[in-house]
Design an enzyme around this catalytic site. Structure first.
Site, PDB file in Angstrom:
ATOM      1  N   GLU A 196      -7.883  -5.141  -0.002  1.00  0.00           N
ATOM      2  CA  GLU A 196      -8.453  -5.901  -1.106  1.00  0.00           C
ATOM      3  C   GLU A 196      -8.404  -7.416  -0.896  1.00  0.00           C
ATOM      4  O   GLU A 196      -9.228  -8.149  -1.438  1.00  0.00           O
ATOM      5  CB  GLU A 196      -7.750  -5.534  -2.410  1.00  0.00           C
ATOM      6  CG  GLU A 196      -7.851  -4.075  -2.782  1.00  0.00           C
ATOM      7  CD  GLU A 196      -9.256  -3.627  -3.155  1.00  0.00           C
ATOM      8  OE1 GLU A 196     -10.199  -3.956  -2.426  1.00  0.00           O
ATOM      9  OE2 GLU A 196      -9.391  -2.951  -4.175  1.00  0.00           O
ATOM     10  N   HIS A 208       0.853  -1.189   0.000  1.00  0.00           N
ATOM     11  CA  HIS A 208       0.000   0.000   0.000  1.00  0.00           C
ATOM     12  C   HIS A 208       0.884   1.233   0.000  1.00  0.00           C
ATOM     13  O   HIS A 208       1.942   1.236   0.623  1.00  0.00           O
ATOM     14  CB  HIS A 208      -0.917   0.016   1.228  1.00  0.00           C
ATOM     15  CG  HIS A 208      -2.062   0.950   1.089  1.00  0.00           C
ATOM     16  ND1 HIS A 208      -1.964   2.295   1.378  1.00  0.00           N
ATOM     17  CD2 HIS A 208      -3.331   0.749   0.644  1.00  0.00           C
ATOM     18  CE1 HIS A 208      -3.127   2.872   1.138  1.00  0.00           C
ATOM     19  NE2 HIS A 208      -3.968   1.964   0.689  1.00  0.00           N
TER      20      HIS A 208
HETATM   21  N1  ACO Z   1       3.775  -7.664  -4.588  1.00  0.00           N
HETATM   22  C1  ACO Z   1       5.096  -7.674  -4.830  1.00  0.00           C
HETATM   23  N2  ACO Z   1       5.883  -6.581  -4.767  1.00  0.00           N
HETATM   24  C2  ACO Z   1       5.292  -5.422  -4.478  1.00  0.00           C
HETATM   25  C3  ACO Z   1       3.921  -5.317  -4.212  1.00  0.00           C
HETATM   26  C4  ACO Z   1       3.153  -6.499  -4.267  1.00  0.00           C
HETATM   27  N3  ACO Z   1       1.847  -6.481  -4.031  1.00  0.00           N
HETATM   28  N4  ACO Z   1       3.627  -4.039  -3.962  1.00  0.00           N
HETATM   29  C5  ACO Z   1       4.779  -3.355  -4.058  1.00  0.00           C
HETATM   30  N5  ACO Z   1       5.782  -4.185  -4.367  1.00  0.00           N
HETATM   31  C6  ACO Z   1       7.191  -3.863  -4.531  1.00  0.00           C
HETATM   32  C7  ACO Z   1       7.440  -3.170  -5.860  1.00  0.00           C
HETATM   33  O1  ACO Z   1       7.704  -4.100  -6.858  1.00  0.00           O
HETATM   34  C8  ACO Z   1       8.654  -2.324  -5.522  1.00  0.00           C
HETATM   35  O2  ACO Z   1       9.780  -3.167  -5.536  1.00  0.00           O
HETATM   36  P1  ACO Z   1      11.212  -2.617  -6.020  1.00  0.00           P
HETATM   37  O3  ACO Z   1      11.639  -1.648  -4.963  1.00  0.00           O
HETATM   38  O4  ACO Z   1      12.039  -3.859  -6.095  1.00  0.00           O
HETATM   39  O5  ACO Z   1      11.002  -1.960  -7.339  1.00  0.00           O
HETATM   40  C9  ACO Z   1       8.395  -1.900  -4.072  1.00  0.00           C
HETATM   41  O6  ACO Z   1       7.551  -2.905  -3.514  1.00  0.00           O
HETATM   42  C10 ACO Z   1       7.700  -0.556  -3.937  1.00  0.00           C
HETATM   43  O7  ACO Z   1       6.575  -0.561  -4.811  1.00  0.00           O
HETATM   44  P2  ACO Z   1       5.884   0.730  -5.363  1.00  0.00           P
HETATM   45  O8  ACO Z   1       5.306   0.382  -6.682  1.00  0.00           O
HETATM   46  O9  ACO Z   1       6.813   1.892  -5.275  1.00  0.00           O
HETATM   47  O10 ACO Z   1       4.762   0.954  -4.314  1.00  0.00           O
HETATM   48  P3  ACO Z   1       3.516   1.909  -4.507  1.00  0.00           P
HETATM   49  O11 ACO Z   1       3.337   2.635  -3.239  1.00  0.00           O
HETATM   50  O12 ACO Z   1       3.606   2.726  -5.737  1.00  0.00           O
HETATM   51  O13 ACO Z   1       2.364   0.836  -4.784  1.00  0.00           O
HETATM   52  C11 ACO Z   1       0.476  -0.488  -4.713  1.00  0.00           C
HETATM   53  C12 ACO Z   1       1.261   0.616  -3.994  1.00  0.00           C
HETATM   54  C13 ACO Z   1       0.143  -0.017  -6.106  1.00  0.00           C
HETATM   55  C14 ACO Z   1      -0.820  -0.721  -3.941  1.00  0.00           C
HETATM   56  C15 ACO Z   1       1.329  -1.771  -4.750  1.00  0.00           C
HETATM   57  O14 ACO Z   1       1.670  -2.199  -3.465  1.00  0.00           O
HETATM   58  C16 ACO Z   1       0.657  -2.889  -5.545  1.00  0.00           C
HETATM   59  O15 ACO Z   1       0.768  -2.922  -6.754  1.00  0.00           O
HETATM   60  N6  ACO Z   1      -0.083  -3.839  -4.838  1.00  0.00           N
HETATM   61  C17 ACO Z   1      -0.776  -4.869  -5.524  1.00  0.00           C
HETATM   62  C18 ACO Z   1      -2.132  -4.356  -6.061  1.00  0.00           C
HETATM   63  C19 ACO Z   1      -3.125  -4.131  -4.937  1.00  0.00           C
HETATM   64  O16 ACO Z   1      -3.270  -4.918  -4.023  1.00  0.00           O
HETATM   65  N7  ACO Z   1      -3.844  -2.983  -5.054  1.00  0.00           N
HETATM   66  C20 ACO Z   1      -4.846  -2.575  -4.099  1.00  0.00           C
HETATM   67  C21 ACO Z   1      -4.337  -1.472  -3.218  1.00  0.00           C
HETATM   68  S1  ACO Z   1      -5.534  -1.017  -1.971  1.00  0.00           S
HETATM   69  C22 ACO Z   1      -6.620   0.024  -2.791  1.00  0.00           C
HETATM   70  O17 ACO Z   1      -6.282   0.718  -3.712  1.00  0.00           O
HETATM   71  C23 ACO Z   1      -8.038   0.045  -2.331  1.00  0.00           C
END
Ligand code: ACO
Length: 383
Positions: A320, A262
């Site tokens: 989620e 998140h």
């Molecule tokens: N699984 C694996 N790796 C992840 C995940 C995940 N669910 N989420 C983040 N990471 C990793 C990224 O790959 C990144 O790795 P890196 O440093 O090696 O490049 C690091 O963690 C940071 O990720 P960001 O993309 O910078 O995190 P951001 O804050 O932009 O993303 C998000 C937040 C979009 C929710 C992300 O965690 C994600 O894609 N989760 C999966 C989708 C999801 O569950 N969405 C629902 C969110 S809740 C809502 O909106 C109601």
């Protein structure tokens, strides 16, 4: 010419504060969420959706008379917009997703409502909230070749949706679980869809346009589109023994685990706690209990692997993951998960539009140009 520099850049607007709000407060380090000032874990298991909307829109929980009045008003506005059935039938023939069909049909509300630029219109906001359950339920039925059903007057937002979808009175425990879900996700600070709504409202465009813009933002798998894929993941894993190799394979292939991570929460999302408890109450025996036990085992393995393979990123369960379990437990098909999110968040979007209009400032961030400088070349001289 822009005076912003690359040092000013905040990718994803992370950490940028764009507004004040009285609607919800998030502490991402401590995993706390207040909705209308009340901790989500106190509000969501008890409040009906209508009480939560009143809290957001009027700043306080309603007394009995206000609640009855608000229920009645929502109930009388809970009908399909004129022309919606033809549009839904066409969307069904084109194979449109429920979110796409909802976006199309909500546009019809614009034909029913008036708009004064810069003014928040309570009637339009109520109509948008009230229109979603019948539209989503009708589309489900139209796609299955069935006629739409009109639920009885006075049914609650949650009950009316299940009634219109299934054609019979829903069991109270399913209505309670759905209310808990709807209250849990009603508002959440400056998330992507809310920001989209506020940007549109800030231009003094109308509330229906703000709602449809927000709906589009909500649909993406990084935002409100995650619960369907999260549930798919649990089903594909199938057994507790397969959780570790399958999740490891996904993470090593660079995939994101849906329902984890998140932007704001650097600990477990408090909404996941609330919905985990609701899912458990719904699924006390049989297949549902087995699925719940499997999901909990998958969650534990996922958290361990995320800590191992993504150290320091602080990735935890988000709302989620357990949304998927609650809505599946209520008996809904996956394609309805995100529309149900919209059925709740519409109330939050509308409240944010009102705040944005009161703030009165056009949302207009800057960008840094990183392209080249060139001169004009006439068409005949271009290579
Ligand atoms: N699984 C694996 N790796 C992840 C995940 C995940 N669910 N989420 C983040 N990471 C990793 C990224 O790959 C990144 O790795 P890196 O440093 O090696 O490049 C690091 O963690 C940071 O990720 P960001 O993309 O910078 O995190 P951001 O804050 O932009 O993303 C998000 C937040 C979009 C929710 C992300 O965690 C994600 O894609 N989760 C999966 C989708 C999801 O569950 N969405 C629902 C969110 S809740 C809502 O909106 C109601």
């Amino acid at each position: 010419m822009s005076t912003a520099t690359i040092q000013d850049l905040r990718p994803g607007l992370e950490g940028v504060v764009a507004a004040t709000t009285r609607l919800s407060a998030i502490d991402g380090e401590r995993g706390e969420l207040l909705i209308g000032g009340i901790p989500v874990e106190e509000l969501a298991p008890h409040a009906s959706f209508e009480e939560a909307v009143h809290l957001l829109w009027h700043g306080e929980l309603p007394d009995r008379a206000s609640l009855d009045g608000f229920r009645r008003r929502l109930s009388t506005q809970r009908h399909l917009p004129e022309g919606a059935l033809d549009l839904l039938a066409r969307a069904a023939r084109a194979g449109a997703s429920p979110m796409a069909a909802l976006g199309l049909a909500l546009g019809l509300v614009r034909l029913e409502t008036s708009h004064q630029p810069g003014e928040w219109n309570a009637e339009t906001a109520q109509r948008l909230v009230a229109a979603i359950p019948p539209l989503v339920a009708a589309y489900g039925r139209v796609r299955a070749g069935q006629d739409p059903i009109v639920p009885p007057d006075g049914a609650s937002h949650a009950a009316a949706f299940l009634w219109a979808l299934e054609g019979r009175e829903p069991a109270p425990e399913r209505v309670r679980a759905l209310d808990t879900y709807l209250v849990t996700v009603i508002d959440h600070g400056m998330n992507a869809s809310t920001f989209a709504a506020r940007v549109i409202a800030s231009t003094h465009s109308d509330l229906v346009s703000a709602a449809i813009g927000a709906l589009g933002a909500l649909d993406g798998p990084l935002h409100g589109g995650a619960p369907g894929p999260a549930l798919d993941m649990v089903f594909e894993i199938g057994t507790i023994e397969r959780a570790e190799p399958e999740l490891r394979r996904r993470l090593e292939a660079g995939e994101r685990l849906m329902g984890f991570g998140h932007r704001v929460y650097k600990t477990r999302d408090p909404r996941a706690e609330v919905l985990s408890a609701a899912a458990e109450r719904l699924a006390r025996s049989g297949e549902a209990k087995e699925l719940n036990d499997l999901a909990r085992a998958v969650e534990a393995v996922a958290l361990r692997l995320l800590a191992e393979l993504k150290p320091g990123r602080r990735l935890y369960t988000n709302v989620e993951f357990y949304t998927a379990l609650v809505l599946h437990g209520v008996g809904l098909r996956q394609e309805l998960f995100t529309p149900l999110f919209a059925a709740s968040r519409m109330a939050g979007w509308m409240a944010h539009c009102r705040e944005q209009l009161a703030e009165g400032r056009l949302l207009r961030p800057s960008s840094v140009y990183v392209g080249p400088r060139k001169g004009w070349v006439a068409l005949e001289e271009r290579a």
